[in-house]
Design a protein around this motif. Structure first.
Motif, PDB file in Angstrom:
ATOM      1  N   ASP A  76       0.829  -1.233  -0.048  1.00  0.00           N
ATOM      2  CA  ASP A  76       0.016   0.054  -0.079  1.00  0.00           C
ATOM      3  C   ASP A  76       1.047   1.317   0.046  1.00  0.00           C
ATOM      4  O   ASP A  76       0.119   2.319  -0.307  1.00  0.00           O
ATOM      5  N   LEU A  77       2.388   1.173   0.220  1.00  0.00           N
ATOM      6  CA  LEU A  77       3.040   2.324   0.119  1.00  0.00           C
ATOM      7  C   LEU A  77       3.255   2.761  -1.283  1.00  0.00           C
ATOM      8  O   LEU A  77       3.321   2.090  -2.176  1.00  0.00           O
ATOM      9  N   SER A  78       3.220   4.240  -1.298  1.00  0.00           N
ATOM     10  CA  SER A  78       3.468   4.598  -2.714  1.00  0.00           C
ATOM     11  C   SER A  78       5.112   4.682  -2.821  1.00  0.00           C
ATOM     12  O   SER A  78       5.775   4.234  -2.086  1.00  0.00           O
ATOM     13  N   LYS A  79       5.330   4.986  -4.320  1.00  0.00           N
ATOM     14  CA  LYS A  79       6.603   4.721  -4.416  1.00  0.00           C
ATOM     15  C   LYS A  79       7.660   5.878  -3.568  1.00  0.00           C
ATOM     16  O   LYS A  79       8.578   5.496  -3.076  1.00  0.00           O
ATOM     17  N   ARG A  80       7.172   7.153  -3.451  1.00  0.00           N
ATOM     18  CA  ARG A  80       7.793   7.925  -2.636  1.00  0.00           C
ATOM     19  C   ARG A  80       7.914   7.610  -1.001  1.00  0.00           C
ATOM     20  O   ARG A  80       8.932   7.609  -0.459  1.00  0.00           O
TER      21      ARG A  80
ATOM     22  N   GLU B  45      10.530   4.987  -0.879  1.00  0.00           N
ATOM     23  CA  GLU B  45      11.837   5.660  -0.839  1.00  0.00           C
ATOM     24  C   GLU B  45      12.356   6.160   0.669  1.00  0.00           C
ATOM     25  O   GLU B  45      13.416   6.087   1.072  1.00  0.00           O
ATOM     26  N   VAL B  46      11.146   6.905   1.247  1.00  0.00           N
ATOM     27  CA  VAL B  46      11.245   7.488   2.502  1.00  0.00           C
ATOM     28  C   VAL B  46      11.701   6.379   3.490  1.00  0.00           C
ATOM     29  O   VAL B  46      12.654   6.308   4.282  1.00  0.00           O
ATOM     30  N   LEU B  47      10.889   5.191   3.631  1.00  0.00           N
ATOM     31  CA  LEU B  47      11.019   4.042   4.290  1.00  0.00           C
ATOM     32  C   LEU B  47      12.387   3.570   4.346  1.00  0.00           C
ATOM     33  O   LEU B  47      13.310   3.388   5.384  1.00  0.00           O
TER      34      LEU B  47
ATOM     35  N   GLU C 104      17.395  15.128   7.607  1.00  0.00           N
ATOM     36  CA  GLU C 104      18.398  14.384   6.793  1.00  0.00           C
ATOM     37  C   GLU C 104      17.641  13.881   5.777  1.00  0.00           C
ATOM     38  O   GLU C 104      18.005  13.587   4.590  1.00  0.00           O
ATOM     39  N   ILE C 105      16.422  13.134   6.012  1.00  0.00           N
ATOM     40  CA  ILE C 105      15.835  12.224   4.945  1.00  0.00           C
ATOM     41  C   ILE C 105      15.258  13.516   3.981  1.00  0.00           C
ATOM     42  O   ILE C 105      15.486  13.374   2.803  1.00  0.00           O
ATOM     43  N   ALA C 106      14.883  14.615   4.425  1.00  0.00           N
ATOM     44  CA  ALA C 106      14.453  15.910   3.356  1.00  0.00           C
ATOM     45  C   ALA C 106      15.415  16.172   2.424  1.00  0.00           C
ATOM     46  O   ALA C 106      15.416  16.312   1.288  1.00  0.00           O
ATOM     47  N   ASP C 107      16.738  16.302   3.329  1.00  0.00           N
ATOM     48  CA  ASP C 107      17.899  17.002   2.407  1.00  0.00           C
ATOM     49  C   ASP C 107      18.469  15.535   1.433  1.00  0.00           C
ATOM     50  O   ASP C 107      18.786  15.920   0.548  1.00  0.00           O
ATOM     51  N   GLU C 108      18.311  14.664   2.010  1.00  0.00           N
ATOM     52  CA  GLU C 108      18.652  13.253   1.049  1.00  0.00           C
ATOM     53  C   GLU C 108      17.695  13.122  -0.237  1.00  0.00           C
ATOM     54  O   GLU C 108      18.299  13.002  -1.373  1.00  0.00           O
ATOM     55  N   LEU C 109      16.547  13.451  -0.048  1.00  0.00           N
ATOM     56  CA  LEU C 109      15.465  13.256  -1.111  1.00  0.00           C
ATOM     57  C   LEU C 109      15.093  14.388  -1.801  1.00  0.00           C
ATOM     58  O   LEU C 109      14.341  14.339  -2.611  1.00  0.00           O
TER      59      LEU C 109
ATOM     60  N   VAL D  84       8.204  15.181   4.307  1.00  0.00           N
ATOM     61  CA  VAL D  84       8.871  14.215   4.989  1.00  0.00           C
ATOM     62  C   VAL D  84       7.876  13.463   6.068  1.00  0.00           C
ATOM     63  O   VAL D  84       7.699  12.448   6.314  1.00  0.00           O
ATOM     64  N   LYS D  85       7.461  14.545   7.149  1.00  0.00           N
ATOM     65  CA  LYS D  85       6.647  14.256   8.332  1.00  0.00           C
ATOM     66  C   LYS D  85       5.406  13.381   7.739  1.00  0.00           C
ATOM     67  O   LYS D  85       4.720  12.617   8.435  1.00  0.00           O
ATOM     68  N   THR D  86       4.757  14.011   6.717  1.00  0.00           N
ATOM     69  CA  THR D  86       3.474  13.467   6.234  1.00  0.00           C
ATOM     70  C   THR D  86       3.817  12.050   5.520  1.00  0.00           C
ATOM     71  O   THR D  86       2.949  11.265   5.866  1.00  0.00           O
ATOM     72  N   HIS D  87       4.969  11.951   5.108  1.00  0.00           N
ATOM     73  CA  HIS D  87       5.182  10.547   4.495  1.00  0.00           C
ATOM     74  C   HIS D  87       5.469   9.415   5.481  1.00  0.00           C
ATOM     75  O   HIS D  87       4.946   8.412   5.598  1.00  0.00           O
ATOM     76  N   VAL D  88       6.356   9.947   6.660  1.00  0.00           N
ATOM     77  CA  VAL D  88       6.468   8.971   7.774  1.00  0.00           C
ATOM     78  C   VAL D  88       5.158   8.724   8.735  1.00  0.00           C
ATOM     79  O   VAL D  88       5.007   7.624   8.915  1.00  0.00           O
ATOM     80  N   SER D  89       4.349   9.792   8.702  1.00  0.00           N
ATOM     81  CA  SER D  89       3.125   9.666   9.165  1.00  0.00           C
ATOM     82  C   SER D  89       2.486   8.339   8.607  1.00  0.00           C
ATOM     83  O   SER D  89       1.626   7.439   9.031  1.00  0.00           O
ATOM     84  N   ASN D  90       2.300   8.710   7.190  1.00  0.00           N
ATOM     85  CA  ASN D  90       1.491   7.567   6.419  1.00  0.00           C
ATOM     86  C   ASN D  90       2.167   6.203   6.345  1.00  0.00           C
ATOM     87  O   ASN D  90       1.525   5.290   6.245  1.00  0.00           O
ATOM     88  N   ILE D  91       3.396   6.219   6.396  1.00  0.00           N
ATOM     89  CA  ILE D  91       4.036   4.930   6.641  1.00  0.00           C
ATOM     90  C   ILE D  91       3.828   4.396   7.759  1.00  0.00           C
ATOM     91  O   ILE D  91       3.438   3.014   7.935  1.00  0.00           O
ATOM     92  N   PHE D  92       3.823   5.091   8.883  1.00  0.00           N
ATOM     93  CA  PHE D  92       3.419   4.238  10.003  1.00  0.00           C
ATOM     94  C   PHE D  92       1.997   3.788  10.315  1.00  0.00           C
ATOM     95  O   PHE D  92       1.773   2.643  10.479  1.00  0.00           O
ATOM     96  N   ASN D  93       0.996   4.548   9.527  1.00  0.00           N
ATOM     97  CA  ASN D  93      -0.265   4.086   9.526  1.00  0.00           C
ATOM     98  C   ASN D  93      -0.550   2.878   8.533  1.00  0.00           C
ATOM     99  O   ASN D  93      -1.102   1.902   8.866  1.00  0.00           O
ATOM    100  N   LYS D  94       0.304   2.888   7.354  1.00  0.00           N
ATOM    101  CA  LYS D  94      -0.122   1.848   6.608  1.00  0.00           C
ATOM    102  C   LYS D  94       0.610   0.274   6.931  1.00  0.00           C
ATOM    103  O   LYS D  94       0.348  -0.624   6.594  1.00  0.00           O
ATOM    104  N   LEU D  95       1.938   0.464   7.557  1.00  0.00           N
ATOM    105  CA  LEU D  95       2.688  -0.556   7.974  1.00  0.00           C
ATOM    106  C   LEU D  95       2.127  -0.870   9.367  1.00  0.00           C
ATOM    107  O   LEU D  95       2.702  -2.009  10.239  1.00  0.00           O
ATOM    108  N   GLU D  96       1.248  -0.229  10.182  1.00  0.00           N
ATOM    109  CA  GLU D  96       0.883  -0.534  11.426  1.00  0.00           C
ATOM    110  C   GLU D  96       1.530  -0.638  12.327  1.00  0.00           C
ATOM    111  O   GLU D  96       1.715  -1.556  13.249  1.00  0.00           O
ATOM    112  N   VAL D  97       2.588   0.400  12.548  1.00  0.00           N
ATOM    113  CA  VAL D  97       3.675   0.329  13.509  1.00  0.00           C
ATOM    114  C   VAL D  97       3.706   1.654  14.295  1.00  0.00           C
ATOM    115  O   VAL D  97       3.002   2.732  13.793  1.00  0.00           O
TER     116      VAL D  97
END
Length: 209
Positions: A148-152, A155-157, A168-173, A180-193
C-alpha cells in the motif's frame, strides 16, 4: 478450406522438424516457415505474414519474450503462442505481459498443440493447466502491508531505515521537512507500526532494505 498459416520459431532443428511434420498433415494447418531464433522469427513474420507464430522462449540473438515484444510492437494484431519447456515465473508472466495469446508446454501432446494453434488463430487465449495454476497462485498471494506504500513512501522508508532524521531524509531526497513528516506518518499508519524502530524492523524483515 483456408488453412492456418503457421510460423515455427525454435532453436532446436529436431523440434522444428517434428512440429512441421505433424502440423503439415493437419487438414487445416500449413507451416509456411521456420526460424531458429527470435530475430529471424521477426524477419520471417514480416515476410510470410503467418496467422499464428509458435514461439520458443530460450534462443540466441533474441529470445522469445524479446521477439514477441518486437513482433507485436510492429503489429499488435499478430497471434503468438508460446511453446516452451519452462514454467517458472520469470518466463510465464513476462511472456504473457509481452502479449502472447497462449502459453503451453513442450510436454503437451502433438494433437493438443495443434488444438491450441487453432484456438489462438480463432482469437482465443490458451494456457496450459500449469500456467493457469501459477496465475491463480499469484492472484491469491498474500497481500503485504508494504504493497500500500506509494513509490515515494517506499523511498522514505528505505532512507528512514538507515537511521537518518526527518531533516536528513528531506535533504537526502530533496523534499521539504513537512513532506517528510507527512510521508513518515503515512508509513506508520500503513505498516501498522508506532515508531521509527518498528518501521525499520519491518523494512528489514520484508527485505525492503
Amino acid at each position: 478450406m483456408e488453412k492456418i498459416k503457421l510460423l515455427i520459431v525454435d532453436d532446436h532443428q529436431m523440434v522444428r522438424l517434428g512440429l512441421s511434420s505433424f502440423m503439415n498433415i493437419q487438414p487445416d494447418i500449413e507451416v509456411v516457415g521456420e526460424a531458429a531464433d527470435g530475430e529471424s522469427g521477426f524477419l520471417k513474420t514480416e515476410m510470410l505474414d503467418p496467422d499464428v507464430i509458435l514461439m520458443d522462449l530460450v534462443m540466441d540473438r533474441l529470445d522469445g519474450i524479446g521477439a514477441t515484444q518486437k513482433i507485436l510492437a510492429k503489429n499488435p494484431e499478430r497471434k503468438i503462442l508460446i511453446l516452451t519447456s519452462f514454467i517458472d515465473d520469470e518466463k510465464v508472466f513476462p511472456a504473457l505481459a509481452a502479449g502472447a495469446k497462449g502459453y503451453i508446454l513442450k510436454t503437451s501432446q502433438a494433437a493438443d498443440i495443434a488444438s491450441a494453434i487453432r484456438k489462438v488463430a480463432n482469437g482465443e487465449d490458451v494456457l496450459s493447466d500449469a500456467v493457469k495454476e501459477k496465475i491463480a497462485q499469484q492472484k491469491h498471494r498474500k497481500h503485504e502491508l508494504y504493497d500500500d506504500l506509494s513509490k515515494r513512501e517506499l523511498e522514505v522508508l528505505k532512507v528512514l531505515a538507515t537511521g537518518l532524521s526527518n531533516q536528513e531524509i528531506a535533504d537526502e531526497l530533496f523534499i521539504s521537512l513537512k513532506t517528510v513528516k507527512t510521508h513518515v506518518s503515512n508509513i506508520f499508519n500503513k505498516l501498522e507500526v508506532s515508531d521509527r524502530t518498528q518501521a525499520t524492523i519491518y523494512a528489514i524483515q520484508h527485505h525492503l532494505v
